[in-house]
Motif scaffolding. Structure first.
Motif, PDB file in Angstrom:
ATOM      1  N   ASP A   7      -2.776  67.065  98.935  1.00 51.98           N
ATOM      2  CA  ASP A   7      -1.963  67.850  98.018  1.00 51.98           C
ATOM      3  C   ASP A   7      -0.644  68.181  98.723  1.00 51.98           C
ATOM      4  OD1 ASP A   7      -0.837  69.464  96.138  1.00 51.98           O
ATOM      5  OD2 ASP A   7      -2.463  70.913  96.073  1.00 51.98           O
ATOM      6  N   ARG A   8       0.378  67.378  98.439  1.00 54.85           N
ATOM      7  CA  ARG A   8       1.654  67.555  99.133  1.00 54.85           C
ATOM      8  C   ARG A   8       2.332  68.866  98.779  1.00 54.85           C
ATOM      9  NH1 ARG A   8       4.239  62.342  97.363  1.00 54.85           N
ATOM     10  NH2 ARG A   8       2.315  61.985  96.284  1.00 54.85           N
ATOM     11  N   ALA A   9       1.966  69.486  97.658  1.00 52.64           N
ATOM     12  CA  ALA A   9       2.566  70.770  97.277  1.00 52.64           C
ATOM     13  C   ALA A   9       2.065  71.894  98.181  1.00 52.64           C
ATOM     14  CB  ALA A   9       2.249  71.084  95.823  1.00 52.64           C
ATOM     15  N   GLU A  10       0.900  71.696  98.789  1.00 51.20           N
ATOM     16  CA  GLU A  10       0.334  72.726  99.658  1.00 51.20           C
ATOM     17  C   GLU A  10       0.322  72.244 101.100  1.00 51.20           C
ATOM     18  OE1 GLU A  10      -3.176  74.651  98.315  1.00 51.20           O
ATOM     19  OE2 GLU A  10      -2.599  74.466  96.233  1.00 51.20           O
ATOM     20  N   LEU A  19       9.181  66.369 106.916  1.00 47.51           N
ATOM     21  CA  LEU A  19       9.542  65.053 106.392  1.00 47.51           C
ATOM     22  C   LEU A  19       8.457  64.034 106.729  1.00 47.51           C
ATOM     23  CD1 LEU A  19      11.517  63.181 104.953  1.00 47.51           C
ATOM     24  CD2 LEU A  19      12.699  62.887 107.133  1.00 47.51           C
ATOM     25  N   LEU A  20       8.032  63.992 107.984  1.00 45.02           N
ATOM     26  CA  LEU A  20       6.977  63.069 108.382  1.00 45.02           C
ATOM     27  C   LEU A  20       5.691  63.369 107.623  1.00 45.02           C
ATOM     28  CD1 LEU A  20       5.832  60.803 110.120  1.00 45.02           C
ATOM     29  CD2 LEU A  20       5.434  62.505 111.935  1.00 45.02           C
ATOM     30  N   TRP A  21       5.377  64.639 107.454  1.00 49.69           N
ATOM     31  CA  TRP A  21       4.159  65.018 106.745  1.00 49.69           C
ATOM     32  C   TRP A  21       4.213  64.539 105.292  1.00 49.69           C
ATOM     33  CZ3 TRP A  21       2.216  67.697 102.645  1.00 49.69           C
ATOM     34  CH2 TRP A  21       0.838  67.972 102.684  1.00 49.69           C
ATOM     35  N   GLY A  22       5.339  64.764 104.629  1.00 46.98           N
ATOM     36  CA  GLY A  22       5.479  64.364 103.234  1.00 46.98           C
ATOM     37  C   GLY A  22       5.395  62.857 103.040  1.00 46.98           C
ATOM     38  N   LEU A  23       6.060  62.101 103.916  1.00 46.09           N
ATOM     39  CA  LEU A  23       6.017  60.640 103.822  1.00 46.09           C
ATOM     40  C   LEU A  23       4.615  60.109 104.110  1.00 46.09           C
ATOM     41  CD1 LEU A  23       9.389  59.814 105.593  1.00 46.09           C
ATOM     42  CD2 LEU A  23       8.875  59.582 103.159  1.00 46.09           C
ATOM     43  N   SER A  24       3.964  60.676 105.116  1.00 50.82           N
ATOM     44  CA  SER A  24       2.613  60.240 105.461  1.00 50.82           C
ATOM     45  C   SER A  24       1.635  60.569 104.343  1.00 50.82           C
ATOM     46  CB  SER A  24       2.159  60.900 106.771  1.00 50.82           C
ATOM     47  OG  SER A  24       2.989  60.498 107.833  1.00 50.82           O
ATOM     48  N   ALA A  25       1.781  61.724 103.735  1.00 48.08           N
ATOM     49  CA  ALA A  25       0.918  62.117 102.621  1.00 48.08           C
ATOM     50  C   ALA A  25       1.117  61.171 101.431  1.00 48.08           C
ATOM     51  CB  ALA A  25       1.192  63.559 102.218  1.00 48.08           C
ATOM     52  N   ALA A  26       2.347  60.781 101.177  1.00 45.80           N
ATOM     53  CA  ALA A  26       2.622  59.863 100.065  1.00 45.80           C
ATOM     54  C   ALA A  26       1.977  58.501 100.313  1.00 45.80           C
ATOM     55  CB  ALA A  26       4.132  59.711  99.865  1.00 45.80           C
ATOM     56  N   ALA A  30      -1.139  56.758  98.169  1.00 45.75           N
ATOM     57  CA  ALA A  30      -0.958  55.455  97.525  1.00 45.75           C
ATOM     58  C   ALA A  30      -2.014  54.444  97.946  1.00 45.75           C
ATOM     59  CB  ALA A  30       0.433  54.906  97.841  1.00 45.75           C
ATOM     60  N   HIS A  31      -2.730  54.733  99.023  1.00 49.46           N
ATOM     61  CA  HIS A  31      -3.724  53.802  99.564  1.00 49.46           C
ATOM     62  C   HIS A  31      -5.115  54.419  99.479  1.00 49.46           C
ATOM     63  CE1 HIS A  31      -0.938  50.737 101.143  1.00 49.46           C
ATOM     64  NE2 HIS A  31      -0.099  51.763 101.138  1.00 49.46           N
ATOM     65  N   GLN A  32      -5.591  54.547  98.248  1.00 49.20           N
ATOM     66  CA  GLN A  32      -6.905  55.139  97.977  1.00 49.20           C
ATOM     67  C   GLN A  32      -7.940  54.050  97.729  1.00 49.20           C
ATOM     68  OE1 GLN A  32      -7.650  58.588  97.999  1.00 49.20           O
ATOM     69  NE2 GLN A  32      -5.718  58.404  99.103  1.00 49.20           N
ATOM     70  N   PRO A  33      -9.225  54.365  97.894  1.00 47.75           N
ATOM     71  CA  PRO A  33     -10.269  53.367  97.644  1.00 47.75           C
ATOM     72  C   PRO A  33     -10.616  53.270  96.161  1.00 47.75           C
ATOM     73  CG  PRO A  33     -11.261  55.397  98.427  1.00 47.75           C
ATOM     74  CD  PRO A  33      -9.767  55.597  98.476  1.00 47.75           C
ATOM     75  N   ASP A  34     -11.015  52.080  95.738  1.00 52.17           N
ATOM     76  CA  ASP A  34     -11.527  51.928  94.381  1.00 52.17           C
ATOM     77  C   ASP A  34     -13.060  52.044  94.430  1.00 52.17           C
ATOM     78  OD1 ASP A  34     -12.478  49.480  95.324  1.00 52.17           O
ATOM     79  OD2 ASP A  34     -11.081  48.274  94.152  1.00 52.17           O
ATOM     80  N   ALA A  57      -1.102  56.412 108.050  1.00 50.26           N
ATOM     81  CA  ALA A  57      -0.686  57.654 107.384  1.00 50.26           C
ATOM     82  C   ALA A  57      -1.435  58.848 107.962  1.00 50.26           C
ATOM     83  CB  ALA A  57      -0.921  57.549 105.882  1.00 50.26           C
ATOM     84  N   GLN A  58      -2.712  58.658 108.277  1.00 46.29           N
ATOM     85  CA  GLN A  58      -3.479  59.741 108.887  1.00 46.29           C
ATOM     86  C   GLN A  58      -2.906  60.116 110.249  1.00 46.29           C
ATOM     87  OE1 GLN A  58      -5.818  61.310 106.944  1.00 46.29           O
ATOM     88  NE2 GLN A  58      -4.900  59.828 105.547  1.00 46.29           N
ATOM     89  N   GLU A  59      -2.500  59.109 111.008  1.00 43.04           N
ATOM     90  CA  GLU A  59      -1.870  59.366 112.312  1.00 43.04           C
ATOM     91  C   GLU A  59      -0.554  60.128 112.116  1.00 43.04           C
ATOM     92  OE1 GLU A  59      -1.451  59.613 116.299  1.00 43.04           O
ATOM     93  OE2 GLU A  59      -3.212  58.869 115.234  1.00 43.04           O
ATOM     94  N   GLY A  60       0.208  59.757 111.084  1.00 43.69           N
ATOM     95  CA  GLY A  60       1.449  60.475 110.781  1.00 43.69           C
ATOM     96  C   GLY A  60       1.195  61.922 110.408  1.00 43.69           C
ATOM     97  N   LEU A  61       0.134  62.175 109.634  1.00 40.64           N
ATOM     98  CA  LEU A  61      -0.210  63.557 109.267  1.00 40.64           C
ATOM     99  C   LEU A  61      -0.568  64.372 110.500  1.00 40.64           C
ATOM    100  CD1 LEU A  61      -2.299  62.822 106.060  1.00 40.64           C
ATOM    101  CD2 LEU A  61      -0.066  63.954 106.154  1.00 40.64           C
ATOM    102  N   ARG A  62      -1.296  63.756 111.423  1.00 38.35           N
ATOM    103  CA  ARG A  62      -1.634  64.464 112.673  1.00 38.35           C
ATOM    104  C   ARG A  62      -0.378  64.725 113.505  1.00 38.35           C
ATOM    105  NH1 ARG A  62      -6.162  61.197 112.050  1.00 38.35           N
ATOM    106  NH2 ARG A  62      -5.275  59.480 113.261  1.00 38.35           N
TER     107      ARG A  62
END
Length: 106
Positions: A7-10, A19-26, A30-34, A57-62
């Protein structure tokens, strides 16, 4: 929202690089499992999930939550061997030593 989305709003209070957090979250969102555990992103073309982009992206969030180093106080001398204004090594400079190699070649 699934457990894998962000949830990028929170944004967490611990985030030091929004900035890094927002881009990594996006990217993570976008890369979710089906249903068959394949990445839904067209750039992955059905790759097994978690895909490389989601892992990155997980590494970017960390990384976005890591404490930033405190800036040096004004007037602090540069580290020996470093230019105080640029931070570049006084031996190599921004060209990675190319000017030193050119002198040796001459």
């Amino acid at each position: 929202m699934s457990e894998t989305t962000t949830d990028r709003a929170e944004r967490p209070a611990e985030v030091t690089d929004p900035l890094l957090w927002g881009l990594s979250a996006a990217v993570a969102d976008a890369h979710q499992p089906d249903d068959e555990q394949a990445c839904v992103s067209p750039s992955c073309v059905g790759a097994a999930w978690p895909c490389a982009a989601w892992e990155n992206a997980q590494e970017g969030l960390r990384a976005a939550q890591m404490p930033r180093p405190a800036p040096a106080p004004a007037g602090t001398p540069a580290e020996p061997g470093r230019d105080a204004a640029t931070g570049w090594s006084t031996d190599e400079g921004p060209t990675g030593g190319a000017e030193r190699l050119a002198v040796r070649a001459a």
